[in-house]
Write a protein that holds these residues in place. Structure first.
Motif, short mmCIF file in Angstrom:
data_model
loop_
_atom_site.label_atom_id
_atom_site.label_comp_id
_atom_site.label_asym_id
_atom_site.label_seq_id
_atom_site.Cartn_x
_atom_site.Cartn_y
_atom_site.Cartn_z
N SER A 629 0.86 -1.24 -0.04
CA SER A 629 0.01 -0.08 0.21
C SER A 629 0.73 1.28 0.11
O SER A 629 0.34 2.31 -0.45
CB SER A 629 -0.86 0.09 1.17
N ASP A 630 2.05 1.16 0.36
CA ASP A 630 2.95 2.27 0.34
C ASP A 630 3.71 2.60 -0.83
O ASP A 630 4.69 3.36 -1.03
CB ASP A 630 3.81 2.11 1.55
N GLY A 631 3.48 1.66 -1.95
CA GLY A 631 4.23 1.79 -3.16
C GLY A 631 5.15 0.90 -3.25
O GLY A 631 5.90 0.90 -4.41
N ALA A 632 5.53 0.28 -2.29
CA ALA A 632 7.11 -0.63 -2.14
C ALA A 632 6.48 -2.03 -2.86
O ALA A 632 5.35 -2.33 -3.07
CB ALA A 632 7.50 -0.78 -0.91
N LYS A 633 7.67 -2.94 -2.87
CA LYS A 633 7.22 -4.15 -3.54
C LYS A 633 7.97 -5.06 -2.49
O LYS A 633 9.03 -5.35 -2.27
CB LYS A 633 8.14 -4.53 -4.95
N PRO A 634 7.23 -5.20 -1.34
CA PRO A 634 7.61 -5.90 -0.21
C PRO A 634 7.70 -7.52 -0.34
O PRO A 634 6.98 -8.11 -1.20
CB PRO A 634 6.59 -5.63 0.97
N VAL A 635 8.69 -8.19 0.14
CA VAL A 635 8.72 -9.50 0.34
C VAL A 635 8.94 -9.75 1.66
O VAL A 635 9.76 -9.08 2.60
CB VAL A 635 10.20 -10.05 -0.43
#
Length: 661
Positions: A629-635
């Motif tokens: 949701s923060d625009g990141a690409k989390p893993v």
């Protein structure tokens, strides 16, 4: 902190003291039926209470905080501690006696503030953990039932925990359990060696200070709670006399660890908990007997502790293992808190300004120098740290430092309090090459009191960053001085692409009706990932520690059903990513893009318990780049135990990650 004699006298004249002691005046269940006349009386009582809270302690030249702030600080710290409580095993992970002390500390908090939110956890532990357990489940030793084991001092800590639960609830089952455990311990009182004393263990190999100071305290507590008792008082008095003649109190008035095989002082380390426990033992026995010689000994012990050859460095209580070239083990992490529990008892009992000033100093140093943005309290109360032996933050250090914060709370609970937290408290931002990165924060506000509050909140972000809203108001309707009510304000933090690597503070201030509280979020901006586990550098990346543990610098492990999860918020323009784990033991590693659906990427298929498979394992994270949701690409990377039945789960030492944009 302490009610004055004049205040008690005034309450007596107003015929209020008996009602206050009985819990009648201001009880929540009575509020709606209070008559107008009694409402005025209550108002008078509230004013008098506020005056007493403000003026009861008057230490000389010591830092001071007001009563409402003391309540708020303790509430924040207590909530952080209880976030580590495991409701399934009904303990704090991987420490049996430490769990007893932590639960007693939460009991202290509830008793001091009237906040009873955690009574359920106390009872959960009582009901789930009173049975028989094999070694390795809750303790390295087998548990024999009724919280007893071969470790006699471990059994004694549980006596004090259940006596605290009895004081809070008046449920006789807790007092009955305390008596049951005490009877078990009495089986190890032995006059045939050293003329008396309780053995430290079932093998009867050592007579030491903590076991016998605990025995004096718990037997005196039993006497003071059992009407018409003579038995427990006699045992407590006998043990006190024996301890004072044993030689364990050295010529400087400090308590060494125990006795040699020839029944002389063994000269081993003066630990703070031995000193504090004996102070507490004497205080409880003095309450039972009013023997002035006991109080004289207590004061000698206290004066020695804070004297020039005592346990203090630059005004701060300091364990020998707090030295910058050492690290306290999991036992030592909680010693100072035990000292402060009974030091608080000393202050409450004697009203001595010197003792109160020392307590003030500890609490202020903990809050101002030994606290991170997440509200965690460390092992070195001065805040000192070093690269080789960093200041450690975990639930044990939290429980220990919390005891000092509890001691700052006035005996007469302040009529209102206001606290705040920012969450996540330690977010990580990995900015993209261009554009801003939004981060969602939540400002949580809690309050106690009798009147509605309009809490005004203001938020400050680092220069060049954005935050919205910068100011807002939250209406709260407290229901009394005990259980807090909660509200929240959602915030959006905007981090510019040119933000420099490192830690950046976001500060929120809340104010209402003369109450003030400040809280922070510690935002880590990082363009790379490289950290040792078990250190403060790991904390921002550790999304979910679950029941994992770290028994020293540069390791984290998860045994049985425990796990730990890292979150890597790669920039939104990331095209590929890899992570390398230095890992060993019986590991199971899984990866997810949403923290819900997991794919196994590494698994040890052999039962390896000696670390012989330690090595670097690299994982391609590209297929798992998510959309946050923060625009990141989390893993998300989760490590657990491939063979949960034998207790040798995955252990990680170092983590690095790389990515391309």
């Amino acid at each position: 902190m302490h009610s004055t004699t004049k205040f008690h006298s005034l309450l007596d004249r107003l015929k209020l003291l008996p009602k206050i002691r009985s819990g009648w005046l201001g009880a929540p269940r009575m509020r709606r039926s209070i008559t107008p006349g009694l409402t005025g009386l209550m108002t008078l009582f509230m004013v008098l209470t506020a005056v007493a809270s403000a003026h009861a302690r008057q230490p000389e030249a010591s830092p001071r905080i007001d009563g409402p702030t003391a309540v708020a600080r303790a509430r924040v710290a207590a909530d952080v501690l209880m976030s580590s409580y495991d409701p399934n095993k009904a303990w704090f992970p991987s420490s049996w006696w430490n769990s007893a002390v932590a639960l007693q500390t939460i009991g202290d908090y509830m008793q001091r503030t009237g906040d009873r939110r955690y009574l359920g956890q106390l009872d959960n532990t009582f009901e789930k953990d009173k049975g028989v357990f094999p070694p390795g489940v809750l303790s390295g030793d087998p548990l024999l039932g009724n919280f007893t084991s071969r470790a006699i001092d471990d059994s004694e800590w549980w006596v004090l925990t259940w006596l605290q639960a009895y004081d809070l609830t008046r449920n006789p089952k807790y007092l009955d359990m305390a008596v049951t455990i005490a009877n078990y311990v009495y089986g190890y009182w032995d006059t045939s060696t050293c003329g008396g004393g309780v053995w430290w263990n079932a093998e009867r190999t050592y007579k030491n200070a903590v076991t016998n100071a605990l025995w004096i305290r718990l037997t005196a507590e039993l006497h003071n709670r059992i009407h018409g008792d003579h038995l427990w008082l006699a045992r407590s008095s006998t043990a006190w006399k024996w301890f004072n003649g044993s030689g364990m109190i050295n010529a400087n008035g400090l308590v060494n660890d125990g006795l040699t095989d020839t029944c002389t002082n063994n000269g081993q380390t003066v630990w703070s908990y031995n000193q504090g426990m004996l102070i507490g033992a004497g205080l409880e026995l003095w309450r039972a007997t009013r023997d002035p010689s006991i109080m004289a000994t207590v004061r000698r012990l206290a004066d020695a502790a804070i004297g020039p050859n005592g346990l203090v460095a630059s005004g701060i209580l300091t364990e020998s293992c707090d030295a910058l070239d050492q690290t306290c083990d999991d036992n030592g992490k909680q010693f100072k808190g035990i000292f402060m529990r009974y030091w608080t008892d000393l202050v409450d009992t004697t009203h001595d300004r010197r003792y109160a000033a020392f307590l003030d100093t500890q609490a202020e140093s903990i809050w101002n120098a030994d606290r991170d943005a997440a509200g965690r309290l460390g092992t070195r109360w001065s805040g000192a740290t070093s690269d080789a032996h960093p200041n450690v933050f975990d639930w044990r250090t939290q429980a220990s430092a919390l005891s000092a914060l509890i001691g700052e709370i006035p005996v007469w609970t302040p009529q209102a309090s206001l606290a705040a937290t920012l969450s996540p408290a330690q977010p990580v931002v990995m900015p993209a090459a261009s554009g801003n990165t939004p981060i969602a924060l939540n400002l949580g506000v809690s309050a106690t009191g009798w009147f509605p509050l309009n809490a005004n909140a203001s938020v400050q972000a680092p220069a060049g960053w954005g935050v919205s809203p910068t100011a807002s108001q939250l209406h709260l309707q407290p229901h009394g001085t005990a259980v807090p009510v909660n509200g929240s304000i959602p915030l959006t933090l905007t981090v510019p692409s040119l933000a420099t690597d490192g830690h950046h503070m976001v500060t929120a201030n809340v104010a209402a009706a003369g109450l003030h509280f400040s809280t922070q979020a510690d935002v880590l901006v990082a363009h790379s990932i490289d950290f040792d586990t078990g250190t403060v550098n790991e904390t921002p990346w550790l999304w979910d520690p679950d029941g994992s543990q770290s028994n020293g610098v540069q390791n984290r492990f998860a045994d049985g059903t425990a796990h730990f999860t890292y979150r890597f918020p790669f920039p939104f323009d990331t095209t590929s990513a890899h992570v390398t784990l230095t890992i060993d033991a019986e590991y199971l590693v899984q990866v997810s893009s949403d923290n819900q659906n997991w794919t196994t990427v590494l698994q040890e298929n052999q039962r390896i318990t000696d670390g012989s498979n330690k090595g670097n394992q690299t994982i391609d994270l590209t297929p798992y780049l998510g959309s946050g949701s923060d625009g990141a690409k989390p893993v998300y990377v989760k490590v657990s135990d491939a063979f949960p039945d034998d207790g040798w789960g995955g252990r990680v030492y170092h983590v690095t990650a790389s990515f391309t944009e």
